[in-house]
Design a protein around this motif. Sequence first.
Motif, PDB file in Angstrom:
ATOM      1  N   CYS A 156      10.800   7.748  -0.860  1.00  0.00           N
ATOM      2  CA  CYS A 156      11.105   6.480  -1.519  1.00  0.00           C
ATOM      3  C   CYS A 156      11.183   5.368  -0.468  1.00  0.00           C
ATOM      4  CB  CYS A 156      12.420   6.588  -2.291  1.00  0.00           C
ATOM      5  SG  CYS A 156      12.730   5.206  -3.413  1.00  0.00           S
ATOM      6  N   ARG A 157      11.861   5.642   0.627  1.00  0.00           N
ATOM      7  CA  ARG A 157      11.937   4.665   1.712  1.00  0.00           C
ATOM      8  C   ARG A 157      10.545   4.376   2.274  1.00  0.00           C
ATOM      9  NH1 ARG A 157      15.055   7.299   5.024  1.00  0.00           N
ATOM     10  NH2 ARG A 157      17.067   6.303   4.549  1.00  0.00           N
ATOM     11  N   SER A 158       9.752   5.421   2.452  1.00  0.00           N
ATOM     12  CA  SER A 158       8.416   5.246   2.988  1.00  0.00           C
ATOM     13  C   SER A 158       7.555   4.367   2.090  1.00  0.00           C
ATOM     14  CB  SER A 158       7.750   6.617   3.170  1.00  0.00           C
ATOM     15  OG  SER A 158       6.414   6.489   3.609  1.00  0.00           O
ATOM     16  N   LEU A 159       7.589   4.616   0.786  1.00  0.00           N
ATOM     17  CA  LEU A 159       6.790   3.837  -0.154  1.00  0.00           C
ATOM     18  C   LEU A 159       7.200   2.366  -0.172  1.00  0.00           C
ATOM     19  CD1 LEU A 159       6.528   6.254  -3.208  1.00  0.00           C
ATOM     20  CD2 LEU A 159       4.599   5.312  -1.933  1.00  0.00           C
ATOM     21  N   LEU A 160       8.503   2.115  -0.114  1.00  0.00           N
ATOM     22  CA  LEU A 160       8.991   0.743  -0.251  1.00  0.00           C
ATOM     23  C   LEU A 160       8.968  -0.044   1.049  1.00  0.00           C
ATOM     24  CD1 LEU A 160      10.079  -0.548  -2.916  1.00  0.00           C
ATOM     25  CD2 LEU A 160      10.009   1.943  -2.990  1.00  0.00           C
ATOM     26  N   LEU A 161       9.190   0.609   2.177  1.00  0.00           N
ATOM     27  CA  LEU A 161       9.376  -0.128   3.427  1.00  0.00           C
ATOM     28  C   LEU A 161       8.229  -0.019   4.421  1.00  0.00           C
ATOM     29  CD1 LEU A 161      13.172   0.537   4.149  1.00  0.00           C
ATOM     30  CD2 LEU A 161      12.104  -1.219   2.710  1.00  0.00           C
ATOM     31  N   ASP A 162       7.397   1.000   4.317  1.00  0.00           N
ATOM     32  CA  ASP A 162       6.312   1.165   5.268  1.00  0.00           C
ATOM     33  C   ASP A 162       5.046   0.512   4.709  1.00  0.00           C
ATOM     34  OD1 ASP A 162       4.234   2.030   6.977  1.00  0.00           O
ATOM     35  OD2 ASP A 162       5.340   3.867   7.462  1.00  0.00           O
ATOM     36  N   PRO A 163       4.556  -0.565   5.344  1.00  0.00           N
ATOM     37  CA  PRO A 163       3.378  -1.263   4.802  1.00  0.00           C
ATOM     38  C   PRO A 163       2.136  -0.388   4.720  1.00  0.00           C
ATOM     39  CG  PRO A 163       3.897  -2.017   7.038  1.00  0.00           C
ATOM     40  CD  PRO A 163       5.055  -1.176   6.585  1.00  0.00           C
ATOM     41  N   ARG A 164       2.092   0.702   5.481  1.00  0.00           N
ATOM     42  CA  ARG A 164       0.933   1.581   5.432  1.00  0.00           C
ATOM     43  C   ARG A 164       0.796   2.271   4.086  1.00  0.00           C
ATOM     44  NH1 ARG A 164       2.295   4.610  11.063  1.00  0.00           N
ATOM     45  NH2 ARG A 164       4.341   4.486  10.065  1.00  0.00           N
ATOM     46  N   ALA A 165       1.913   2.426   3.373  1.00  0.00           N
ATOM     47  CA  ALA A 165       1.856   3.080   2.063  1.00  0.00           C
ATOM     48  C   ALA A 165       1.004   2.289   1.085  1.00  0.00           C
ATOM     49  CB  ALA A 165       3.271   3.251   1.507  1.00  0.00           C
ATOM     50  N   ARG A 166       1.006   0.962   1.189  1.00  0.00           N
ATOM     51  CA  ARG A 166       0.217   0.134   0.284  1.00  0.00           C
ATOM     52  C   ARG A 166      -1.277   0.329   0.514  1.00  0.00           C
ATOM     53  NH1 ARG A 166       3.306  -4.631  -1.727  1.00  0.00           N
ATOM     54  NH2 ARG A 166       5.468  -4.390  -1.044  1.00  0.00           N
ATOM     55  N   GLN A 167      -1.639   0.701   1.735  1.00  0.00           N
ATOM     56  CA  GLN A 167      -3.036   0.964   2.044  1.00  0.00           C
ATOM     57  C   GLN A 167      -3.450   2.362   1.604  1.00  0.00           C
ATOM     58  OE1 GLN A 167      -5.121  -1.398   3.238  1.00  0.00           O
ATOM     59  NE2 GLN A 167      -3.339  -2.757   2.990  1.00  0.00           N
ATOM     60  N   THR A 168      -2.550   3.321   1.769  1.00  0.00           N
ATOM     61  CA  THR A 168      -2.865   4.707   1.425  1.00  0.00           C
ATOM     62  C   THR A 168      -2.998   4.913  -0.076  1.00  0.00           C
ATOM     63  OG1 THR A 168      -1.731   5.528   3.401  1.00  0.00           O
ATOM     64  CG2 THR A 168      -2.072   7.094   1.610  1.00  0.00           C
ATOM     65  N   PHE A 169      -2.049   4.389  -0.815  1.00  0.00           N
ATOM     66  CA  PHE A 169      -2.018   4.631  -2.258  1.00  0.00           C
ATOM     67  C   PHE A 169      -2.556   3.405  -2.997  1.00  0.00           C
ATOM     68  CE2 PHE A 169       1.433   7.157  -0.374  1.00  0.00           C
ATOM     69  CZ  PHE A 169       1.000   8.428  -0.728  1.00  0.00           C
ATOM     70  N   VAL A 170      -3.723   3.569  -3.616  1.00  0.00           N
ATOM     71  CA  VAL A 170      -4.376   2.449  -4.287  1.00  0.00           C
ATOM     72  C   VAL A 170      -3.484   1.900  -5.391  1.00  0.00           C
ATOM     73  CG1 VAL A 170      -6.397   1.752  -5.629  1.00  0.00           C
ATOM     74  CG2 VAL A 170      -6.658   3.343  -3.699  1.00  0.00           C
ATOM     75  N   GLU A 171      -2.889   2.795  -6.187  1.00  0.00           N
ATOM     76  CA  GLU A 171      -1.960   2.356  -7.242  1.00  0.00           C
ATOM     77  C   GLU A 171      -0.530   2.341  -6.686  1.00  0.00           C
ATOM     78  OE1 GLU A 171      -5.513   4.257  -9.241  1.00  0.00           O
ATOM     79  OE2 GLU A 171      -4.144   4.852  -7.650  1.00  0.00           O
ATOM     80  N   TRP A 172      -0.357   1.647  -5.573  1.00  0.00           N
ATOM     81  CA  TRP A 172       0.931   1.656  -4.882  1.00  0.00           C
ATOM     82  C   TRP A 172       2.081   1.200  -5.779  1.00  0.00           C
ATOM     83  CZ3 TRP A 172       4.318  -2.386  -4.171  1.00  0.00           C
ATOM     84  CH2 TRP A 172       5.441  -2.097  -3.383  1.00  0.00           C
ATOM     85  N   GLU A 173       1.895   0.112  -6.497  1.00  0.00           N
ATOM     86  CA  GLU A 173       2.989  -0.428  -7.295  1.00  0.00           C
ATOM     87  C   GLU A 173       3.462   0.578  -8.342  1.00  0.00           C
ATOM     88  OE1 GLU A 173       4.139  -4.268 -10.101  1.00  0.00           O
ATOM     89  OE2 GLU A 173       2.517  -4.401  -8.628  1.00  0.00           O
ATOM     90  N   GLU A 174       2.531   1.252  -8.977  1.00  0.00           N
ATOM     91  CA  GLU A 174       2.889   2.249  -9.980  1.00  0.00           C
ATOM     92  C   GLU A 174       3.689   3.394  -9.368  1.00  0.00           C
ATOM     93  OE1 GLU A 174       0.609   5.477 -12.866  1.00  0.00           O
ATOM     94  OE2 GLU A 174      -0.464   3.720 -12.143  1.00  0.00           O
ATOM     95  N   LEU A 175       3.252   3.860  -8.193  1.00  0.00           N
ATOM     96  CA  LEU A 175       3.951   4.958  -7.526  1.00  0.00           C
ATOM     97  C   LEU A 175       5.331   4.527  -7.036  1.00  0.00           C
ATOM     98  CD1 LEU A 175       1.098   6.610  -5.435  1.00  0.00           C
ATOM     99  CD2 LEU A 175       2.287   7.607  -7.394  1.00  0.00           C
ATOM    100  N   ALA A 176       5.403   3.345  -6.435  1.00  0.00           N
ATOM    101  CA  ALA A 176       6.674   2.866  -5.890  1.00  0.00           C
ATOM    102  C   ALA A 176       7.677   2.587  -7.005  1.00  0.00           C
ATOM    103  CB  ALA A 176       6.439   1.614  -5.058  1.00  0.00           C
ATOM    104  N   ARG A 177       7.201   1.979  -8.072  1.00  0.00           N
ATOM    105  CA  ARG A 177       8.079   1.706  -9.213  1.00  0.00           C
ATOM    106  C   ARG A 177       8.598   3.012  -9.809  1.00  0.00           C
ATOM    107  NH1 ARG A 177       7.822   0.665 -14.843  1.00  0.00           N
ATOM    108  NH2 ARG A 177       8.877  -1.251 -15.486  1.00  0.00           N
TER     109      ARG A 177
END
Length: 261
Positions: A156-177
């Motif tokens: 959860c911390r990785s998805l929300l705070l690490d900017p690399r997660a937005r590049q890795t996961f195309v549907e980042w917002e859906e996963l983070a939410r």
Amino acid sequence: MSNALGDFLRARRTDTRLELSERAGGRRRTTGLRREEVATAAGISVDYYTRLEQGRETHPSDAVLEALARTLRLDADAREYLHRLRGPHPSPTRAGMRASAEARALTARMEVLVEAVRPNPAYVLDRLSTVIAANPEGLALHEGLADLPPAQRNTCRSLLLDPRARQTFVEWEELARGAVAHLRAANVDDLEDPELVALVGELRAQSPQFETWWSGHLVQRRRGAITHVRSADGTVLARRYEVLHLPEDGVRMTLWLPAAP
């Protein structure tokens, strides 16, 4: 004094998706539903509903909760969360209550599982979404996670705070939410737990999106879905993840598989 039940009801009734056809009278200043509208639709008095929101009434009946769930259009996860808010029963299997020997035994069991499914990425998370076991492929999905001490490997911390997660996961917002919604659902029995409070405080301070989603009292258990993952060379692949919940152990295993053709 905590008022988790009232906070949840207030957040859900102000959801803009609840703006019903009663708009015929024109625009209104409030979003969602007013207290009076919720009470009327649920068949309870405005005074009683107000006391629920204010924390002066904390033990509504099953019938009242079901009526509120229908009025607020809660799905199955949110409905269960609402019922558990009335009478939480802390689980004896919570990570913070485990004897060290029992925790080590659980970790050993989970390590066997994630190793057995290689080369498919897999990891096992506790109620705070901290990794307790993972194979190398699973850790590699969350870039930088393997470089952290085990106690800090939190998806959860990785998805929300690490900017690399937005590049890795195309549907980042859906996963983070979804990660935020699951964090609340998984900890309904003790929302005042110090470990949870510390994690939430950290994420609130550093992520405006986390603050928005957490304050919105989103609730959803993690389940399987298809998403898209971008590799280091820019290739995007569809992947299906499945989530196996082990409630007696208080953990869940996420297994990533190739998406069906």
